[in-house]
Design a protein around this motif. Structure first.
Motif, short mmCIF file in Angstrom:
data_model
loop_
_atom_site.label_atom_id
_atom_site.label_comp_id
_atom_site.label_asym_id
_atom_site.label_seq_id
_atom_site.Cartn_x
_atom_site.Cartn_y
_atom_site.Cartn_z
N UNK A 156 -48.12 -55.39 -24.40
CA UNK A 156 -47.25 -55.00 -23.28
C UNK A 156 -47.99 -54.09 -22.30
N UNK A 157 -48.82 -53.19 -22.82
CA UNK A 157 -49.52 -52.26 -21.94
C UNK A 157 -50.63 -52.92 -21.15
N UNK A 205 -40.67 -46.52 -19.39
CA UNK A 205 -39.84 -46.77 -20.58
C UNK A 205 -38.91 -47.94 -20.32
N UNK A 206 -38.29 -47.97 -19.16
CA UNK A 206 -37.35 -49.05 -18.83
C UNK A 206 -38.06 -50.40 -18.75
N UNK A 207 -39.27 -50.39 -18.23
CA UNK A 207 -40.04 -51.63 -18.13
C UNK A 207 -40.34 -52.18 -19.52
N UNK A 208 -40.83 -51.34 -20.40
CA UNK A 208 -41.28 -51.82 -21.71
C UNK A 208 -40.13 -52.15 -22.65
N UNK A 216 -54.26 -44.44 -19.72
CA UNK A 216 -54.29 -45.50 -20.74
C UNK A 216 -53.44 -45.11 -21.94
N UNK A 217 -53.65 -43.90 -22.45
CA UNK A 217 -52.93 -43.49 -23.66
C UNK A 217 -51.44 -43.28 -23.39
N UNK A 218 -51.11 -42.82 -22.19
CA UNK A 218 -49.68 -42.63 -21.86
C UNK A 218 -48.94 -43.96 -21.84
N UNK A 219 -49.52 -44.95 -21.17
CA UNK A 219 -48.88 -46.26 -21.07
C UNK A 219 -48.84 -46.94 -22.45
N UNK A 220 -49.93 -46.87 -23.19
CA UNK A 220 -49.96 -47.48 -24.52
C UNK A 220 -48.93 -46.83 -25.44
N UNK A 259 -50.46 -52.03 -13.95
CA UNK A 259 -50.04 -51.41 -12.68
C UNK A 259 -49.54 -49.98 -12.92
N UNK A 260 -48.79 -49.79 -14.00
CA UNK A 260 -48.32 -48.45 -14.34
C UNK A 260 -49.50 -47.53 -14.65
#
Length: 260
Positions: free
Chosen positions: A15-16, A87-90, A219-223, A23-24
């Motif tokens: 997902x990430x 959060x809403x996206x994932x 990277x780590x925030x989105x993952x 983009x995020x």
């Protein structure tokens, strides 16, 4: 039924690295770098002017600092909005776009609850860690999904704490192992990108180090957010399945009763 930790990590990674996940990462990276460069610039400016004034405090130094503080605050708010939208996206099935409503729907309410909730959550976990560590880890695991409930379900942070507590019941050991796995992956990524610190010292070197650090952070925030959302969707799906089975059993039992 325990969650499959390997599967959750793989799906979180997938997902990430989808289009909207990347983009995020880019948005978070740009906001963080702008904030960091702004801070570096103000620090250098203040240091230079103080040196030129032989250590005397110059009232004009307050002007750039105040302006930078306002801009930094706006960037912080933007980062908070992006975090809620992520959060809403994932949690959704969207993998390409970043729907506008994820950045606007009840955003003020969610942002205020997330901001205050982070402070309260930090205090609760910190107190738990002081109390022989184990209670802090327990609270960290049981309340892990409160941000999702705030962002997705529009709950206030207190109700979100309760919802997370209920959702994690029966899965807490699993979630602890998942959290440890994510932690080590985050540490590994930060170690790799931490090589940028070797360039620090000059202004250009500090900017290079900042870019590397913020790239790792994005990277780590989105993952981490993707893994959290993936675990949430799996747990809520299991919860719905269990509720459905219970309801079905109740209907079968009722159907087997003789008519009054």
């Amino acid at each position: 039924m325990p969650i499959d930790i390997t599967d959750v990590l793989k799906r979180g990674y997938s997902r990430s690295t989808e289009r909207n996940g990347l983009t995020l990462m880019g948005i978070i990276f740009v906001i963080s770098v702008l904030d960091g460069v702004l801070g570096l610039g103000v620090d250098r400016l203040n240091a230079g002017q103080q040196f030129a004034n032989s250590g005397q405090v110059d009232p004009t130094l307050l002007v750039p600092s105040l302006g930078a503080g306002i801009v930094s605050l706006l960037l912080g708010i933007a980062l908070l909005v992006v975090s809620i939208a992520a959060i809403r996206v994932f949690v959704s099935d969207e993998t390409e776009r970043l729907p506008r409503e994820y950045f606007t729907r009840n955003m003020v309410w969610a942002a205020i609850n997330l901001f205050v909730g982070v402070i309260v959550f930090g205090i609760i976990v910190a107190l738990g860690l002081v109390a022989f560590v184990v209670p802090g880890i327990f609270l960290l695991v049981t309340l892990a999904f409160w941000t999702v409930y705030v962002a997705v379900e529009d709950q206030n942070f207190i109700t979100a704490f309760r919802s997370s507590w209920g959702l994690t019941r029966g899965y807490r050991l699993n979630l602890f192992v998942l959290g440890v796995a994510v932690f080590f992956l985050v540490v590994l990524i930060n170690l790799v990108f931490g090589l940028g610190d070797l360039a620090s010292g000059s202004l250009a070197g500090d900017i290079v180090a900042l870019v590397f650090a913020q790239a790792a952070s994005a990277i780590t925030t989105v993952f981490s957010t993707a893994v959290l959302a993936t675990a949430y969707t799996e747990l809520t799906a299991d919860e719905d399945d269990e509720f459905g089975e219970t309801a079905s059993d109740d209907e079968d039992t009722t159907a087997g009763r003789p008519a009054a």
